[in-house]
Scaffold this motif. Structure first.
Motif, PDB file in Angstrom:
ATOM      1  N   LEU A  12      -6.388 -12.936  -6.716  1.00 43.95           N
ATOM      2  CA  LEU A  12      -5.042 -12.393  -6.101  1.00 43.95           C
ATOM      3  C   LEU A  12      -5.568 -12.735  -4.845  1.00 43.95           C
ATOM      4  N   ILE A  13      -4.742 -13.367  -3.942  1.00 39.71           N
ATOM      5  CA  ILE A  13      -4.825 -13.455  -2.363  1.00 39.71           C
ATOM      6  C   ILE A  13      -3.772 -12.729  -1.918  1.00 39.71           C
ATOM      7  N   ILE A  14      -3.771 -11.701  -1.014  1.00 40.11           N
ATOM      8  CA  ILE A  14      -2.953 -11.058  -0.385  1.00 40.11           C
ATOM      9  C   ILE A  14      -3.072 -11.289   1.214  1.00 40.11           C
ATOM     10  N   GLN A  15      -2.116 -12.082   2.036  1.00 41.10           N
ATOM     11  CA  GLN A  15      -2.441 -12.259   3.453  1.00 41.10           C
ATOM     12  C   GLN A  15      -1.265 -11.527   4.238  1.00 41.10           C
ATOM     13  N   LEU A  16      -1.594 -11.080   5.544  1.00 36.56           N
ATOM     14  CA  LEU A  16      -0.456 -10.620   6.299  1.00 36.56           C
ATOM     15  C   LEU A  16      -0.536 -11.416   7.730  1.00 36.56           C
ATOM     16  N   LEU A  17       0.704 -11.787   8.037  1.00 36.12           N
ATOM     17  CA  LEU A  17       0.766 -12.602   9.139  1.00 36.12           C
ATOM     18  C   LEU A  17       1.485 -11.543  10.213  1.00 36.12           C
ATOM     19  N   ASP A  18       2.563 -11.200   9.665  1.00 34.47           N
ATOM     20  CA  ASP A  18       3.492 -10.548  10.738  1.00 34.47           C
ATOM     21  C   ASP A  18       3.648  -9.130  10.070  1.00 34.47           C
ATOM     22  N   PHE A  19       3.902  -8.190  11.178  1.00 28.40           N
ATOM     23  CA  PHE A  19       3.984  -6.962  10.896  1.00 28.40           C
ATOM     24  C   PHE A  19       5.477  -6.356  11.540  1.00 28.40           C
ATOM     25  N   GLU A  20       6.018  -5.229  10.839  1.00 34.41           N
ATOM     26  CA  GLU A  20       7.049  -4.595  11.382  1.00 34.41           C
ATOM     27  C   GLU A  20       6.957  -3.818  12.584  1.00 34.41           C
ATOM     28  N   PHE A  21       5.913  -3.465  13.065  1.00 36.51           N
ATOM     29  CA  PHE A  21       5.800  -2.171  13.935  1.00 36.51           C
ATOM     30  C   PHE A  21       5.080  -2.655  15.076  1.00 36.51           C
ATOM     31  N   GLY A  22       5.124  -3.822  15.612  1.00 33.68           N
ATOM     32  CA  GLY A  22       4.390  -4.177  16.696  1.00 33.68           C
ATOM     33  C   GLY A  22       2.972  -4.570  16.839  1.00 33.68           C
ATOM     34  N   MET A  23       2.281  -4.596  15.516  1.00 27.81           N
ATOM     35  CA  MET A  23       0.999  -5.036  15.744  1.00 27.81           C
ATOM     36  C   MET A  23       1.015  -6.546  15.705  1.00 27.81           C
ATOM     37  N   ASN A  24      -0.288  -6.966  16.398  1.00 24.24           N
ATOM     38  CA  ASN A  24      -0.451  -8.564  16.755  1.00 24.24           C
ATOM     39  C   ASN A  24      -0.324  -9.406  15.497  1.00 24.24           C
ATOM     40  N   VAL A  25       0.499 -10.348  15.604  1.00 29.11           N
ATOM     41  CA  VAL A  25       0.452 -11.522  14.783  1.00 29.11           C
ATOM     42  C   VAL A  25      -0.896 -12.020  14.412  1.00 29.11           C
ATOM     43  N   ARG A  26      -1.296 -12.281  13.088  1.00 25.61           N
ATOM     44  CA  ARG A  26      -2.594 -12.461  12.747  1.00 25.61           C
ATOM     45  C   ARG A  26      -2.700 -14.009  12.484  1.00 25.61           C
ATOM     46  N   ASN A  27      -2.408 -14.679  13.770  1.00 25.68           N
ATOM     47  CA  ASN A  27      -2.632 -16.103  13.645  1.00 25.68           C
ATOM     48  C   ASN A  27      -3.936 -16.512  12.772  1.00 25.68           C
ATOM     49  N   CYS A  75     -14.224 -12.140 -15.196  1.00 26.20           N
ATOM     50  CA  CYS A  75     -14.368 -11.314 -13.904  1.00 26.20           C
ATOM     51  C   CYS A  75     -12.830 -11.244 -13.333  1.00 26.20           C
ATOM     52  N   PHE A  76     -12.784 -10.529 -12.214  1.00 26.93           N
ATOM     53  CA  PHE A  76     -11.520 -10.426 -11.282  1.00 26.93           C
ATOM     54  C   PHE A  76     -11.715 -10.581  -9.987  1.00 26.93           C
ATOM     55  N   ALA A  77     -10.899 -11.236  -9.285  1.00 30.53           N
ATOM     56  CA  ALA A  77     -11.277 -11.081  -7.731  1.00 30.53           C
ATOM     57  C   ALA A  77      -9.787 -10.957  -6.921  1.00 30.53           C
ATOM     58  N   CYS A  78     -10.014  -9.931  -5.933  1.00 30.20           N
ATOM     59  CA  CYS A  78      -9.068  -9.776  -5.180  1.00 30.20           C
ATOM     60  C   CYS A  78      -9.444  -9.977  -3.716  1.00 30.20           C
ATOM     61  N   ILE A  79      -8.438 -10.791  -3.012  1.00 30.99           N
ATOM     62  CA  ILE A  79      -8.924 -10.822  -1.362  1.00 30.99           C
ATOM     63  C   ILE A  79      -7.839 -10.403  -0.542  1.00 30.99           C
ATOM     64  N   LEU A  80      -7.938  -9.491   0.423  1.00 32.53           N
ATOM     65  CA  LEU A  80      -7.093  -8.837   1.323  1.00 32.53           C
ATOM     66  C   LEU A  80      -7.305  -9.338   2.542  1.00 32.53           C
ATOM     67  N   LEU A  81      -6.304  -9.887   3.229  1.00 28.10           N
ATOM     68  CA  LEU A  81      -6.433 -10.591   4.728  1.00 28.10           C
ATOM     69  C   LEU A  81      -5.163  -9.667   5.455  1.00 28.10           C
ATOM     70  N   SER A  82      -5.649  -8.695   6.360  1.00 28.01           N
ATOM     71  CA  SER A  82      -4.998  -8.246   7.100  1.00 28.01           C
ATOM     72  C   SER A  82      -5.600  -7.548   8.334  1.00 28.01           C
ATOM     73  N   HIS A  83      -4.808  -6.367   9.021  1.00 28.24           N
ATOM     74  CA  HIS A  83      -5.315  -5.705  10.016  1.00 28.24           C
ATOM     75  C   HIS A  83      -5.630  -4.361   9.153  1.00 28.24           C
ATOM     76  N   GLY A  84      -6.845  -3.480   9.900  1.00 26.72           N
ATOM     77  CA  GLY A  84      -7.189  -2.420   9.002  1.00 26.72           C
ATOM     78  C   GLY A  84      -7.904  -1.464  10.024  1.00 26.72           C
ATOM     79  N   GLU A  85      -8.221  -0.373   9.263  1.00 26.61           N
ATOM     80  CA  GLU A  85      -9.054   0.529   9.935  1.00 26.61           C
ATOM     81  C   GLU A  85     -10.008   1.203   8.792  1.00 26.61           C
ATOM     82  N   GLU A  86     -10.713   2.042   9.338  1.00 32.30           N
ATOM     83  CA  GLU A  86     -11.902   2.306   8.102  1.00 32.30           C
ATOM     84  C   GLU A  86     -11.189   2.940   6.817  1.00 32.30           C
ATOM     85  N   GLY A  87     -11.410   2.361   5.707  1.00 31.42           N
ATOM     86  CA  GLY A  87     -10.847   2.888   4.388  1.00 31.42           C
ATOM     87  C   GLY A  87      -9.514   2.475   4.465  1.00 31.42           C
ATOM     88  N   MET A  88      -8.928   1.784   5.164  1.00 31.47           N
ATOM     89  CA  MET A  88      -7.331   1.443   5.210  1.00 31.47           C
ATOM     90  C   MET A  88      -7.109   0.073   5.326  1.00 31.47           C
TER      91      MET A  88
END
Ligand SMILES: *[C@@H]1O[C@H](CO)[C@@H](O)[C@H](O)[C@H]1NC(C)=O
Ligand SMILES: *[C@@H]1O[C@H](CO)[C@@H](O)[C@H](O)[C@H]1NC(C)=O
Length: 244
Positions: A12-27, A75-88
């Motif tokens: 599963l690949i989940i990618q975030l490009l655009d955010f609703e609350f003014g965080m930078n676009v992840r070009n 097996c199972f794989a998941c890939i998360l591509l986004s902004h983050g903070e420690e643990g988040m």
């Protein structure tokens, strides 16, 4: 462990490009997701990409994946591509604990993946610290080992997870708007070349080496220039893992 099930597994690949609350676009994230799609597909995974999900939808996607029957998978794989903070990790509408998604795959939650590797690759910041680097030279270890184990008793519910983080706790994670993130570029590079030969920890050690040695930030603003990055592997795997 060599792959002796019918399928390698879902990715599963989940990618975030655009955010609703003014965080930078992840070009550059499209580039990452496209490269990851190709290389996980060629390793034999069934890959699905989901774009720009809210926290609730991300959790639902993972919950649905955890409720599927993985009996025929290795097996199972998941890939998360986004902004983050420690643990988040950020969805389009805010941050959520990474653990609220990964814990859905614990041994007591997802029976058909008990004893099977659950791989999470996370490209996201874990803070705002920068690594200034230091002049030195060293190389990665180079050994090959193969074992096979067959556990038939009680095992910890937190066993058989692997977290491959793009950066260490507290630190920023770099992404090039044209070429994609450093971590994903290195990961795909190593997987494309050695994905079917080397054990997962050897693969990720090579990824560490490539990110550490092949990349350095450049910016007109000296606060953001000449910075380095090192990925971080956290393994609870109990067996060696080869994709062949
Ligand atoms: C992202 O790319 C778009 C289109 O190329 C551009 O307009 C925008 O300024 C870029 N944003 C960032 C944060 O780089
Ligand atoms: C690591 O091993 C591979 C294959 O055995 C070899 O081709 C490569 O040169 C080795 N790398 C180093 C740094 O020793």
């Amino acid at each position: 462990m060599t792959m002796k099930h019918l399928y390698i597994g879902a990715c599963l690949i989940i990618q975030l490009l655009d955010f609703e609350f003014g965080m930078n676009v992840r070009n550059g994230t499209d580039r990452d997701a496209g490269e990851l799609f190709k290389c996980f597909k060629s390793l034999g995974f069934d890959v699905c990409i989901y774009n720009d999900q809210t926290c609730e939808k991300m959790e639902r996607l993972l919950r649905e994946a955890s409720e599927e029957d993985h009996s025929d998978s290795s097996c199972f794989a998941c890939i998360l591509l986004s902004h983050g903070e420690e643990g988040m990790i950020y969805g389009t509408d805010g941050a959520m604990p990474i653990k609220s998604m990964t814990s859905l795959f614990r041994g007591d939650m997802c029976k058909s993946l008990v004893g099977k590797p659950k791989l999470f690759f996370i490209q996201a910041c874990r803070g705002s610290e920068f690594d200034d680097g230091i002049q030195t030279d060293s190389g990665p270890p180079n050994d090959t080992l193969e074992t096979d184990a067959n556990p038939r008793h009680k095992i910890p519910v937190e066993a058989d997870f692997l977290f491959a983080y793009s950066t260490v706790p507290g630190y920023y994670s770099w992404r090039n708007p044209g070429r994609g993130s450093w971590f994903v570029q290195a990961l795909c590079n190593v997987l494309n070349e050695f994905g079917k030969q080397l054990e997962i920890m050897q693969i990720l050690t090579r990824v560490n080496y490539m990110v550490a040695t092949s990349f350095e930030s450049w910016s007109e603003d000296p606060r953001f220039s000449e910075k380095k990055q090192i990925p971080c592997v956290v393994s609870m795997l109990t067996k060696e893992l080869y994709f062949n």
